[in-house]
Design a protein around this motif. Structure first.
Motif, PDB file in Angstrom:
ATOM      1  N   THR A 114       0.826  -1.204   0.000  1.00 39.96           N
ATOM      2  CA  THR A 114       0.000   0.000   0.000  1.00 39.96           C
ATOM      3  C   THR A 114       0.860   1.254   0.000  1.00 39.96           C
ATOM      4  O   THR A 114       0.646   2.176  -0.799  1.00 39.96           O
ATOM      5  CB  THR A 114      -0.943   0.000   1.213  1.00 39.96           C
ATOM      6  OG1 THR A 114      -1.790  -1.146   1.145  1.00 39.96           O
ATOM      7  CG2 THR A 114      -1.803   1.252   1.233  1.00 39.96           C
ATOM      8  N   THR A 115       1.836   1.329   0.890  1.00 43.08           N
ATOM      9  CA  THR A 115       2.663   2.533   0.978  1.00 43.08           C
ATOM     10  C   THR A 115       3.533   2.696  -0.263  1.00 43.08           C
ATOM     11  O   THR A 115       3.744   3.820  -0.730  1.00 43.08           O
ATOM     12  CB  THR A 115       3.536   2.494   2.241  1.00 43.08           C
ATOM     13  OG1 THR A 115       4.199   1.217   2.335  1.00 43.08           O
ATOM     14  CG2 THR A 115       2.685   2.691   3.483  1.00 43.08           C
ATOM     15  N   ASP A 116       4.033   1.593  -0.806  1.00 45.68           N
ATOM     16  CA  ASP A 116       4.843   1.681  -2.027  1.00 45.68           C
ATOM     17  C   ASP A 116       4.034   2.309  -3.159  1.00 45.68           C
ATOM     18  O   ASP A 116       4.538   3.155  -3.918  1.00 45.68           O
ATOM     19  CB  ASP A 116       5.326   0.297  -2.450  1.00 45.68           C
ATOM     20  CG  ASP A 116       6.396  -0.268  -1.528  1.00 45.68           C
ATOM     21  OD1 ASP A 116       6.934   0.496  -0.709  1.00 45.68           O
ATOM     22  OD2 ASP A 116       6.674  -1.472  -1.619  1.00 45.68           O
ATOM     23  N   LYS A 117       2.773   1.901  -3.305  1.00 47.43           N
ATOM     24  CA  LYS A 117       1.952   2.372  -4.420  1.00 47.43           C
ATOM     25  C   LYS A 117       1.389   3.767  -4.179  1.00 47.43           C
ATOM     26  O   LYS A 117       1.147   4.516  -5.131  1.00 47.43           O
ATOM     27  CB  LYS A 117       0.834   1.363  -4.684  1.00 47.43           C
ATOM     28  CG  LYS A 117       1.395   0.042  -5.199  1.00 47.43           C
ATOM     29  CD  LYS A 117       0.359  -1.068  -5.296  1.00 47.43           C
ATOM     30  CE  LYS A 117       1.022  -2.362  -5.763  1.00 47.43           C
ATOM     31  NZ  LYS A 117       0.063  -3.479  -5.887  1.00 47.43           N
ATOM     32  N   LEU A 118       1.182   4.134  -2.911  1.00 42.28           N
ATOM     33  CA  LEU A 118       0.757   5.499  -2.615  1.00 42.28           C
ATOM     34  C   LEU A 118       1.791   6.516  -3.082  1.00 42.28           C
ATOM     35  O   LEU A 118       1.451   7.621  -3.524  1.00 42.28           O
ATOM     36  CB  LEU A 118       0.528   5.671  -1.105  1.00 42.28           C
ATOM     37  CG  LEU A 118      -0.755   5.101  -0.515  1.00 42.28           C
ATOM     38  CD1 LEU A 118      -0.670   5.113   1.010  1.00 42.28           C
ATOM     39  CD2 LEU A 118      -1.975   5.897  -0.977  1.00 42.28           C
TER      40      LEU A 118
END
Length: 599
Positions: A452-456
């Protein structure tokens, strides 16, 4: 490449490796308890935690649960707490909170805010938790199948020790619990040094870890209702809090308030380790800073890429994992059962027939396979319209030791023989950042942890998979501000893609807000705020709520039921050496390879 440019690149890469190596060293020194003077060589903490899957098959039956409750003795009431007043205070706090989802967004928001007062609500609204004792911590063990431990600080030895119930199974996911306990002791000592000294009172807390909580009450979990699982014989929505010790779960937790006393903590792995590193060095981990060199650790923000120029396709690559199998009976389909027995092998187009069969069985599939079906359908439509498929969700790896590549994997041979597009080559984040749309489809625990954080951070728009579970970081994100929410079965994905395509300004703004959130998170100020909110506040609330007992309580109620499995001496004192893991004999053959080694 010129010699000057090559030299600059090598210098940058060396600096990045030095920073990452220093942070890993700090975490390794702290978690394993090595004294710097005795460190002769560095060993890694073991295989990537995400590659270790929880064993969901080991279950404590109701009879075992009753035996445990009998063995633990009679219940002792803690100090009385006025839960109704908590509710009033919480409502007043929420009324004054301007950072809320607007009514305009709620119509299309699949997230239903809980109406139950939870310990998470109390902590983040700075309301004291109900007082708890050793007895309540022990009783929480009866609610867990596995991966629950009791962490005790003994001031007479200045040592933390982790204890595991004799009634719970030791499963592979316990390695995440072991890692979490080790990191937790470092955080407690560094954040609250005055609380943990030889002159301090004892301290006891309940800790669990794993992809998601391994609860005994599977019927309640399966119902997935916003009601406490022990609410059968108590009046009021806020029942149960008076009698519960807090449980800090390092991993994904249930989104609904089935277990109101459970608090989501940073996931074991880079999230938890980076908080440990921050507590020791006040340096933000490289994992949450812009990646400086291709192939190294860090976030890819896609600097230089314009949202409007990104490839207009939903991209996802990942592993063929199950999905929340304590809560459903969804399948990872077998070709023979699903396709081969339901299509004509001599038909003119077995691929089209297979897609039709998979569509008929769509509701029986785990979300990642549902995404594969959407991809197959999108590719067929693109052939007819001679356009780019809107969905590109494929497995880059299969479940198994080492996560073997999906392309060419014997497991998928029959699917590939008919051209079913379930497998794709893996993509580095630099390549994925060139796509306009991303999705973080949940795996075994219902979320993706780092995904999630990588793609945000990437310049594209995140379609965030809303499932029955969530991570600690999700509480900082707002639908339609940082992401576009997608239902658990992906049934609205095509609709949301169409919305993004026809509302480019709004979609671009959401994508930009997400990227800015991650940039801010990677600054010292942003990371410190996150550290205070998600580490310091929960730990302080639990410490303040504990009512110390006597040594007699400890000996009588505890030691016959629990066994120590990890010792954590004070690594900041005069003791040299490291925290040795003390296993039961029956655990030795499983855990011996995980013990830290000295050269």
């Amino acid at each position: 490449m010129s010699s000057t440019a090559e030299s600059d690149a090598q210098t940058m890469q060396s600096r990045h490796r030095l920073q990452s190596g220093r942070q890993r060293l700090l975490v390794l020194l702290a978690i394993t308890g090595f004294a710097a003077t005795s460190l002769a060589s560095i060993y890694t903490l073991g295989p990537t935690l995400s590659s270790i899957n929880d064993d969901h098959k080991s279950v404590i039956d109701s009879q075992s649960s009753r035996r445990l409750q009998t063995a633990l003795g009679m219940y002792i009431d803690p100090k009385s707490v006025d839960i109704k007043q908590y509710s009033k205070d919480l409502q007043h706090s929420n009324n004054n909170n301007n950072n809320m989802v607007t009514s305009d967004n709620m119509e299309n928001n699949p997230i239903s805010p809980t109406t139950i007062t939870t310990y998470t609500h109390l902590i983040h609204n700075e309301i004291e938790l109900p007082k708890y004792t050793l007895q309540q911590v022990i009783e929480e063990a009866a609610t867990m199948r596995s991966k629950y431990a009791i962490l005790r600080y003994d001031p007479t030895t200045d040592k933390f020790t982790g204890y595991y119930s004799k009634y719970e199974r030791w499963v592979p996911g316990c390695y995440k619990l072991m890692h979490s306990l080790s990191a937790l002791t470092v955080l407690l000592r560094t954040i609250f040094p005055e609380r943990f000294t030889r002159k301090s009172p004892e301290f006891i807390m309940g800790v669990s870890s794993g992809d998601y909580p391994a609860m005994v009450d599977q019927q309640c979990i399966y119902r997935d209702q916003d009601v406490p699982c022990d609410n059968d014989d108590v009046e009021g929505n806020n029942s149960g809090l008076n009698n519960k010790a807090p449980v800090l779960h390092f991993g994904s937790v249930f989104r609904k308030a089935m277990f109101p006393n459970m608090v989501a903590m940073p996931m074991p792995g880079e999230h938890l380790d980076c908080f440990v590193s921050w507590s020791l060095s006040k340096e933000v981990c490289a994992q949450f800073q812009p990646k400086q060199v291709i192939g190294t650790t860090g976030l890819v923000f896609g600097d230089g890429l314009s949202y409007d120029d990104l490839t207009p396709q939903v991209i996802w690559r990942g592993t063929d994992f199950p999905f929340l199998n304590l809560q459903n009976s969804l399948d990872q389909p077998d070709f023979e059962d699903y396709v081969e027995s339901n299509i004509d092998p001599n038909g003119s187009n077995p691929l089209v027939d297979a897609i039709a069969v998979m569509r008929e069985n769509y509701s029986r599939l785990v979300p990642r396979w549902q995404g594969v079906v959407l991809t197959a359908e999108a590719e067929q439509e693109a052939l007819e319209t001679k356009s780019l498929p809107k969905v590109n969700i494929k497995f880059s790896s299969a479940r198994g030791k080492g996560k073997p590549a999906a392309v060419g994997n014997p497991k998928y041979k029959h699917w590939e023989d008919i051209g079913f597009p379930l497998a794709g080559n893996g993509m580095p984040p630099e390549e994925m950042s060139k796509f306009k749309y991303h999705i973080d489809i949940g795996g075994g625990g219902g979320t993706t942890w780092t995904g999630t954080t990588d793609k945000l951070a990437m310049p594209g728009l995140l379609f965030h998979h809303i499932t029955p579970t969530k991570d600690y970081i999700h509480d900082h994100l707002l639908p339609w501000e940082h992401y576009v929410p997608i239902q658990a079965d992906l049934s609205d994905l095509r609709e949301k893609i169409e919305w993004a395509e026809t509302h480019p300004d709004e979609a671009r703004k959401i994508a930009g807000s997400a990227t800015e959130f991650m940039r801010q998170m990677g600054t010292p100020e942003g990371y410190e705020n996150l550290f205070i909110e998600d580490v310091v506040k929960p730990l302080k609330a639990v410490i303040d709520a504990y009512v110390p007992g006597t040594q007699g309580d400890w000996e009588k109620k505890f030691k016959k039921t629990f066994v120590s499995f990890i010792d954590c001496p004070n690594p900041f004192g005069k003791q040299n050496g490291f925290g040795l893991f003390r296993w039961q004999k029956r655990m030795n053959h499983i855990c011996k390879k995980w013990e830290p080694k000295l050269a």
